[in-house]
Structures are given as C-alpha cells and as structure tokens.
Design an enzyme around this catalytic site. Structure first.
Site, mmCIF file in Angstrom:
data_model
loop_
_atom_site.group_PDB
_atom_site.id
_atom_site.type_symbol
_atom_site.label_atom_id
_atom_site.label_comp_id
_atom_site.label_asym_id
_atom_site.label_seq_id
_atom_site.Cartn_x
_atom_site.Cartn_y
_atom_site.Cartn_z
ATOM 1 N N GLU A 65 -10.831 -1.734 5.622
ATOM 2 C CA GLU A 65 -9.500 -1.843 6.568
ATOM 3 C C GLU A 65 -9.845 -1.549 8.185
ATOM 4 O OE1 GLU A 65 -5.112 0.352 6.657
ATOM 5 O OE2 GLU A 65 -6.771 1.119 4.985
ATOM 6 N N ASN A 104 -5.741 6.001 15.928
ATOM 7 C CA ASN A 104 -6.915 6.094 16.891
ATOM 8 C C ASN A 104 -7.877 7.587 16.983
ATOM 9 O OD1 ASN A 104 -6.577 3.434 16.394
ATOM 10 N ND2 ASN A 104 -6.715 2.936 18.635
ATOM 11 N N GLU A 105 -6.931 8.373 16.995
ATOM 12 C CA GLU A 105 -7.201 9.845 17.107
ATOM 13 C C GLU A 105 -8.243 10.277 15.983
ATOM 14 O OE1 GLU A 105 -4.086 9.141 17.552
ATOM 15 O OE2 GLU A 105 -4.052 9.152 19.876
ATOM 16 N N GLN A 161 0.753 -1.127 0.088
ATOM 17 C CA GLN A 161 -0.025 -0.077 -0.120
ATOM 18 C C GLN A 161 1.034 1.279 0.095
ATOM 19 O OE1 GLN A 161 -1.773 0.782 3.670
ATOM 20 N NE2 GLN A 161 -3.569 1.687 2.908
ATOM 21 N N SER A 219 0.831 6.884 2.131
ATOM 22 C CA SER A 219 1.465 7.843 3.031
ATOM 23 C C SER A 219 2.484 8.631 2.290
ATOM 24 C CB SER A 219 1.955 7.431 4.355
ATOM 25 O OG SER A 219 0.580 6.512 4.895
ATOM 26 N N SER A 265 4.324 -0.609 3.728
ATOM 27 C CA SER A 265 4.747 -1.906 4.623
ATOM 28 C C SER A 265 5.221 -2.994 3.695
ATOM 29 C CB SER A 265 3.335 -2.734 5.282
ATOM 30 O OG SER A 265 2.947 -1.941 6.418
HETATM 31 C C1 LIG Z 1 3.654 -0.471 11.159
HETATM 32 C C2 LIG Z 1 3.174 0.646 10.159
HETATM 33 C C3 LIG Z 1 2.826 0.247 8.681
HETATM 34 C C4 LIG Z 1 2.294 1.237 7.919
HETATM 35 N N1 LIG Z 1 1.959 0.816 6.657
HETATM 36 C C5 LIG Z 1 1.618 1.400 5.724
HETATM 37 C C6 LIG Z 1 1.352 1.054 4.255
HETATM 38 O O1 LIG Z 1 1.541 0.045 4.144
HETATM 39 N N2 LIG Z 1 1.116 1.996 3.336
HETATM 40 C C7 LIG Z 1 1.020 3.626 3.674
HETATM 41 O O2 LIG Z 1 0.540 4.265 2.914
HETATM 42 N N3 LIG Z 1 1.053 3.782 5.127
HETATM 43 C C8 LIG Z 1 1.306 2.979 6.129
HETATM 44 N N4 LIG Z 1 1.678 3.337 7.576
HETATM 45 C C9 LIG Z 1 1.600 4.947 7.647
HETATM 46 C C10 LIG Z 1 0.278 5.016 8.342
HETATM 47 O O3 LIG Z 1 -0.974 5.164 7.566
HETATM 48 C C11 LIG Z 1 0.439 6.468 8.971
HETATM 49 O O4 LIG Z 1 1.411 6.570 10.116
HETATM 50 C C12 LIG Z 1 -0.696 7.295 9.567
HETATM 51 O O5 LIG Z 1 -1.693 7.196 8.786
HETATM 52 C C13 LIG Z 1 -0.483 8.333 10.354
HETATM 53 O O6 LIG Z 1 0.115 9.407 9.801
HETATM 54 P P1 LIG Z 1 1.626 9.780 10.219
HETATM 55 O O7 LIG Z 1 2.370 8.679 10.831
HETATM 56 O O8 LIG Z 1 2.236 10.935 9.215
HETATM 57 O O9 LIG Z 1 1.289 10.564 11.580
HETATM 58 P P2 LIG Z 1 0.717 11.945 11.840
HETATM 59 O O10 LIG Z 1 -0.414 12.155 10.976
HETATM 60 O O11 LIG Z 1 1.739 13.185 11.675
HETATM 61 O O12 LIG Z 1 0.118 12.031 13.166
HETATM 62 C C14 LIG Z 1 0.954 12.323 14.270
HETATM 63 C C15 LIG Z 1 -0.055 12.487 15.656
HETATM 64 O O13 LIG Z 1 -1.022 13.451 15.580
HETATM 65 C C16 LIG Z 1 -2.228 13.087 15.452
HETATM 66 N N5 LIG Z 1 -3.195 13.663 14.641
HETATM 67 C C17 LIG Z 1 -2.843 14.309 13.413
HETATM 68 N N6 LIG Z 1 -4.057 14.649 13.133
HETATM 69 C C18 LIG Z 1 -4.963 14.680 13.748
HETATM 70 C C19 LIG Z 1 -6.382 15.227 14.148
HETATM 71 N N7 LIG Z 1 -6.922 15.770 12.987
HETATM 72 N N8 LIG Z 1 -6.948 15.044 15.234
HETATM 73 C C20 LIG Z 1 -6.410 14.681 16.222
HETATM 74 N N9 LIG Z 1 -5.179 13.999 16.408
HETATM 75 C C21 LIG Z 1 -4.423 14.054 14.948
HETATM 76 C C22 LIG Z 1 -1.916 11.520 15.305
HETATM 77 O O14 LIG Z 1 -3.437 10.815 15.516
HETATM 78 C C23 LIG Z 1 -0.928 11.157 15.721
HETATM 79 O O15 LIG Z 1 -0.842 10.710 17.164
HETATM 80 C C24 LIG Z 1 2.194 2.377 8.146
HETATM 81 C C25 LIG Z 1 2.407 3.009 9.605
HETATM 82 C C26 LIG Z 1 2.953 1.921 10.472
HETATM 83 C C27 LIG Z 1 3.329 2.337 11.847
#
Ligand SMILES: Cc1cc2nc3c(=O)[nH]c(=O)nc-3n(C[C@H](O)[C@H](O)[C@H](O)COP(=O)(O)OP(=O)(O)OC[C@H]3O[C@@H](n4cnc5c(N)ncnc54)[C@H](O)[C@@H]3O)c2cc1C
Lengths: 375, 340
Positions: free
Chosen positions: A242, A356-357, A124, A127, A159
C-alpha cells in the site's frame, strides 16, 4: 545504469493501442456514487477481457505475469490514456498481495479471478471508531464457534463499502491478548446476515465510504487468511504494498502533471512566475516518482520501511498538483469538474493508508534508526 | 533496464569515500579557505589518480569520458566530503574544450592536463548559456581562479582567456570567488555558444550531484547527533518533532537522487538540458532543506564556525544558487516542456 525501455516497448504499444480504442470518450460518473460504481465495474470487466485488469498476476488468475517494470509501463499508459479510476483497487492492491503471501490455493482460486473481472469488488475493513492510526487497539471481535467464527463490533471508513461485495480485515480473536497479538484476518460478504452498512458522505457529500456494524456474523474457517491469531502479521504484508508504488503508481501523477501543463498553456498568465514554478515542481516531482519507480524495480533487495517515503511523496505531490490546478482555474476552481474531483480525492491522501505523520515515525525509527519514544 | 548503479560504479563511489574520509577534508577546507591551497591541490592530484578528473575528458584526449553516471557518482562523494576546489568548473571547462576541439590551439594539451590532474581549471559564466534569458543568474566570478592553472571566460559568443582578480568571500568558506580580468579571445562564434551550453549543463549536473551528497552527509551527521545528544533525560531523537524533520530531509534527498541519475543517463539526448535542470531544482531544494534541518537539530553548536558540519550547512546554501538558482532552472524546465 540505464533507462533502456526497448524491451517493454511491444507491451507498451499493445496496451496503448487497446486503450486508444476502448477508453470511454466521456468520463464515467464518479466511482464514489452508486451509478458510477456500476459503470466502473463494467469497465473492469472490459479490462479483464483484454487481460489488462491485473497484468502483474499469474496467468491462471487472469493476469499475464507482467514484470514490475511492465506493470509501471502499463500504469503510465493507463493514466496517460485518461482511463477510468480503478474501482477494484483495494482488492487488487491491498487484498491480493496478502493472499499471494498467506492464502491457501483454494482461496486463491476462489477469490482472485472474480476480483480480476470486477465481478466481486472488495472493501478494506480495518479502521474502527477507536482504532485509526493505532490499528492495534481494534476491538471488533471474532469468536470461535463450530466450523468458523462469529464477528461482532464495528468497522468504519471502509471505502466504497456501501456498494462493494466483500470485505476483509483484522478482528480480535483472543479477548485476553493485547494489541498486536490475538488478531485474525478474515474475509466476509458484505450482504451477510448480521451486517448493517451505513454509507458516510465524504467531504463533498459523495458516499465514498461506509460504516459496518457486525452482529453475530458467521464466517466459515475457509475465509480466514493465514493462521488464526496471526492477523497482525498478515495485515502488515498489505501495508508494504500500500505504501510502496502500487496503490498510487507514478503513471497517475505523470498523467496529471501533463494535464496540468495543458492547463498552464491554456490559462496561465506568463508573467505569473509563482504559479509557473509550482507547475514546474509538479512536473519535476512526477518525473522524480517515475524514476524512483524505475529505481525500485531495478533493486533486488526488499524496500521494507522505505515504502513510507513513497507514501509521503505521492500524497503530498497529489495535493500540491491539484491545488496548483485550482489556482490556475482561478474563480472556476470551485466549480464541479475533473480537477475539483481530483482535488477532493487528493486531500485524503495524507490521511489514508497510514497518515503521513505515522509514515514519518516509521521512516525515523525504521529507516533512520532513531530511538523509539519511551512508552 | 537497470536504473541503479552497477557493482563497479558502486565500488568507485566507495573507493572515493574511503580516500576522502582519510583525507580529513574539514582541515583541507579550512586551509583552502585561508588561501593555503597545497593540501587541497594534493587531494586534487590523488583524486585524479582514481580517474575523477578524466570523466569529462574524451578518450581521444587522454581521458575516460564522457561518463556522466560515473561523474555524478564521483560528485556525490565530493559533496558528501565537501571537498574544496573548482571540480564542477573543471568538468565544464573539459566539456567546453572537447566541444571546441581543434578551434583551440592548446585545447588538447589542456584536456590532457585536466585528465591527469595537472591542470586545475575554472570558468566564469557571466550569464548561464543554457538557461532562458530572463531567468538566468549572473556570476561574474570564477570559482577558485586564484588556485587554477587555466581560467576561461565565456563572454557571449566569445571564449576568452582570463586571470583572477580580487577574491570575494562566500558564505561557504571553501568557495573563494575571484572576479575575472578578461584576456585574449581564444575562439568566437556560434560554436562557442553551443559548446558553452553543454558545458554549462555538465557543470549544473555535477553541482546537482554534489548537492545531494552534501545533503546526505548533513542527514547522516544529524541522525548521529540526534541519537547521542541527551536533553530531558533522553536522546533528542526520541522527540517526534526532531524525527519528523529528519524524515522530511530523507524524503527530499531520496527523490532528488533519481533525477540526478536520470539526467546523467539522458546525456546526449534532446532532453538532457531539461533533465539536468529538473535535477538541479530537486537537489538544491533537498540539500538546502537538509541543511536547515541539520542546523535546527544541532542547536547552537551547528551555528558555530568551528563545528565541522557547519561547513556543509554553508555549502548547501551556496550551491543552492550556484550554477543557476532553482527558479532559473524551473523556468528552463517549463520552457522546454511548453513546446512539447
Ligand atoms: C478517503 C479515505 C478512505 C479510507 N478508506 C479506508 C478503507 O477503505 N478501509 C479502512 O479500514 N480505513 C479507511 N480509511 C481510514 C484511514 O485508514 C484512517 O483515517 C487512518 O488510519 C487514520 O485514522 P483516523 O482517521 O482515526 O485518525 P487518527 O488516528 O485519530 O489520527 C488523527 C491525527 O492524529 C495523528 N496521529 C495519530 N497518532 C499519531 C502518532 N503516533 N504520531 C503522530 N501523529 C499521530 C494522525 O497523523 C492524524 O493527523 C480511509 C480514510 C479516508 C480519509
């Protein structure tokens, strides 16, 4: 209201028997490393041979048109048997449902059988460094050229993309359009010319995900899913699945809770009621998720945004369950092993598939009907 | 398999909701709390007309039961409307009388009276017979015994008649807790102990369903309040901290319901006791969490006696430990699994 599962017992018995005779005696190496990835791919092939890799799909693509209830039962048996994790999970759970909804017959025929057999493993690619929770701010582009599209930009956290074969995700195809508009959903081979893959070590160092750099990567029109420009809608048809039951099924947690009970019997100090209560909670919650699954497949209406409720529940249960296991293990809790691997994996659950947020925002606004924050 | 309420069961719940909405339960509760029982007893009789009190009474004794799924459907609504009165206790007494059958001289007469709403019953269980010994909680009271026509006391292997003693007040004003004065032995022996275990489980199941209903109502009123109450020039429901509290309340309740239904469906199976305990743990925790969230979301108004939702907030805490605390039921779950 009943819980009469007798109609699915023959199916359950068949699955159980096959798994009893085929599940590898020793656990495969971690699917987050190259060697384990290959071993898990071979296991997918074996499952496929028994038509057990995608039981809920139509027969023509390698499934057996199992009902949602049969699928739940399959998952219960699968994890109870201690069968390997599914290296094909992101294709099966995140891309296939999108294709069933938006794909052309040609795409279905071309993509699904090789996905079912593990011959092609999908990653996928949603991101980006600047677009996590706020996926709609994504900036990787798809530019129209003769016969297809040229991809540029960067995706990340994909991933197992270091070892996978193909990727899928949304790209900005209309540079003038804002946010959810002007996106196109595409598939591409990860070894295409112009793609650079860089593995990223997850928190325990295993190269569980990768960054992808796109430099004029050509994708033919036939690899666009749905209408160009409608990529947001196409992508969102994945997220319901999902966040529902499919990505992490109840069976997985029931099996983990049973193993936790075994550990409790082996290791517990019977006077430690605090730990006992946590073991009980893990079992109760896994049972609750199982029953919620039965409830969900009994419904005829669309569960819609309620799927966010499940995502929060299973991801928090997973962390709590594994923490309890490590606490039962005491000083051995930090040692390499199945429980630790499960624990490390569980820690990511509240982050991936929509944090989860974000799920709580969705529940508040779309299930409870609370007002959206003023922008 | 169909693990959702069927159309008739749903309709039953909706009918009760309608009756109870019209009954204006907050004023009934306030009367009941002051010892003015008549409006509450009138509501008891009208609920009996819908069949609620017949659900735990077997057909042979003039009832309609046992119908555990209908029972939890009814108790969910009793909880949503915070109906005062010893409903769960009466269900437990009905189960006890049914199990003891001819051993009790007046058993069938009482059962018939319960089914018809003429006999309001209560029960004192100084130990909870279904729970493992060290964990069981003791409750030397019989809820609303001062309003009951039949009060029983399970005293080890003996079933005794009992009378209401001095009334103690509960956090939940609708729960009046008289101590019991033991009377004649009505039956004794292992059959009493066995009957008391099932009766206790039925009381626990009814209470778990009631708790989910209490939590649901608290979530409903809190969501409404968060949409209406303005601070900083906007509804407080726009604030993410408030949203996340309410989302958490929903998650807990959504996962308690299937356990309550699952326990109802497993009535009569060897897993019934374990399933009932699992349901009580989840329902207690979810309703109590919803109550704390409701209080926080309402601010000071929620902390007042006068504001109706505080009746539900207080009930959630009282029922959290009534019929066995979550800890006692967790111990039961573990002990039933440990052998498995
Ligand atoms: C093990 C793992 C596998 C993954 N695999 C894939 C994959 O295969 N393909 C892919 O595309 N992505 C993948 N991801 C990425 C995943 O989808 C993102 O990490 C996720 O969407 C969060 O984005 P971010 O990490 O940029 O965090 P951010 O969006 O920067 O968030 C950081 C913190 O801010 C909080 N936050 C952000 N916006 C808000 C809001 N509006 N309200 C309240 N809180 C908020 C979040 O909840 C979080 O706690 C993977 C991530 C992990 C950890």
């Amino acid at each position: 209201m009943d819980l009469d599962l007798s109609s699915v017992e023959p199916f359950r018995a068949e699955v159980r028997e096959w798994l009893r005779t085929h599940v590898p005696a020793a656990p495969l190496p971690s699917l987050e490393i190259e060697e384990g990835f290959a071993a898990h791919r071979a296991w997918e092939r074996e499952l496929y041979g028994a038509r057990l890799s995608v039981v809920s799909w139509p027969e023509e693509y390698g499934g057996r048109a199992a009902t949602p209830l049969e699928w739940l039962v399959f998952e219960e048996e699968y994890y109870a048997a201690g069968a390997p994790g599914r290296v094909s999970q992101n294709g099966i759970n995140l891309l296939a449902p999108t294709l069933f909804q938006h794909g052309t017959p040609e795409q279905l025929a071309r993509v699904l059988p090789s996905m079912a057999s593990g011959e092609v493993i999908w990653a996928q690619a949603w991101s980006e460094p600047g677009a996590g929770s706020d996926l709609a701010s994504l900036r990787a582009t798809a530019t129209r050229v003769d016969g297809g599209w040229l991809l540029n930009g960067q995706k990340t956290w994909s991933s197992r993309a270091a070892f996978a074969d193909w990727g899928f995700g949304p790209f900005r195809s209309d540079p003038e359009a804002q946010r959810h508009r002007g996106l196109t959903y595409l598939m591409f081979p990860l070894d295409a010319e112009g793609i650079t893959r860089r593995p990223i070590g997850r928190i325990d160092g295993k190269p569980a995900f990768a960054e992808l750099f796109f430099d004029d990567v050509f994708v033919p029109d036939r690899d666009v899913i749905g209408e160009p420009g409608a990529g947001w809608k196409v992508a969102m048809s994945t997220t319901g699945n999902e966040r529902g039951l499919t990505l992490r099924s109840p069976g997985r947690f029931l099996a983990a809770a049973d193993r936790l009970l075994d550990l409790w019997r082996e290791r517990a100090d019977p006077g430690d009621t605090a730990l006992r209560d946590r073991v009980a909670d893990a079992w109760i919650k896994a049972r609750a998720y199982q029953l919620k699954g039965y409830e969900t497949v009994s419904r005829t209406d669309d569960i819609g945004a309620e799927s966010s409720i499940n995502k929060i529940f299973w991801s928090e249960l997973d962390v709590a369950l594994h923490e309890t296991a490590l606490d039962l293990l005491g000083p051995d809790g930090e040692l390499e092993g199945d429980w630790l691997e499960g624990y490390v994996f569980s820690l990511a659950g509240p982050i991936y598939a929509g944090t989860n947020e974000i799920q709580r925002n969705v529940i508040a606004e779309r299930v409870l009907g609370l007002p959206r924050a003023g922008r | 398999m169909k693990f959702i309420l069927d159309a008739e069961q749903r309709l039953f719940g909706e009918t009760l909701d309608k009756i109870l909405t019209e009954a204006d339960t907050p004023s009934v509760i306030r009367g009941w709390a002051a010892g003015v029982h008549e409006p509450g007893l009138a509501l008891w009789r009208s609920l009996a007309e819908t069949g609620v009190l017949a659900l735990a009474v077997p057909e042979s004794a003039g009832g309609a039961g046992p119908l555990p799924v209908e029972l939890v459907t009814a108790f969910h609504e009793l909880g949503r409307h915070a109906v005062p009165g010893p409903y769960a206790e009466t269900v437990a007494v009905a189960t006890l009388l049914d199990r003891l059958g001819d051993e009790l001289e007046r058993g069938s007469e009482w059962l018939e009276g319960i089914a018809e709403g003429r006999v309001v019953a209560s029960l004192a269980l100084p130990t909870l017979p279904a729970l493992p010994a060290p964990a069981q909680a003791s409750a030397p009271y019989a809820l609303d015994a001062d309003a009951a026509d039949l009060v029983l006391l399970v005293d080890g292997d003996a079933l005794r008649a009992a009378a209401a003693g001095e009334v103690r007040a509960s956090l939940d004003p609708a729960r009046r807790l008289p101590s019991v004065v033991a009377g004649d032995v009505l039956a004794a022996g292992p059959s009493v102990a066995a009957a008391a275990r099932v009766a206790c489980d039925m009381g626990v199941l009814a209470t778990a369903a009631q708790l989910v209903g209490v939590g649901r109502r608290l979530l409903e009123v809190s969501v409404d309040y968060a949409k209406a109450r303005q601070q900083f020039g906007r509804p407080i429901g726009e604030f993410q901290a408030v949203k996340h509290h309410l989302a958490d309340a929903l998650v807990g309740l959504e996962y308690a319901r299937p356990l309550v239904h699952g326990a109802a469906v497993s009535y009569g199976s060897p897993d019934f006791g374990r399933d009932v305990s699992a349901a009580k743990v989840a329902a207690s925790e979810a309703a109590y969490a919803a109550a704390k969230i409701a209080l926080q979301v309402h601010g000071a108004i929620g902390y007042t006696d006068e504001y109706d939702p505080s009746l539900w907030i207080r009930k959630a805490r009282a029922l959290h430990s009534a019929w066995g605390s979550p800890a006692a039921h967790r111990a039961r779950v573990i002990s039933s699994l440990a052998g498995a």
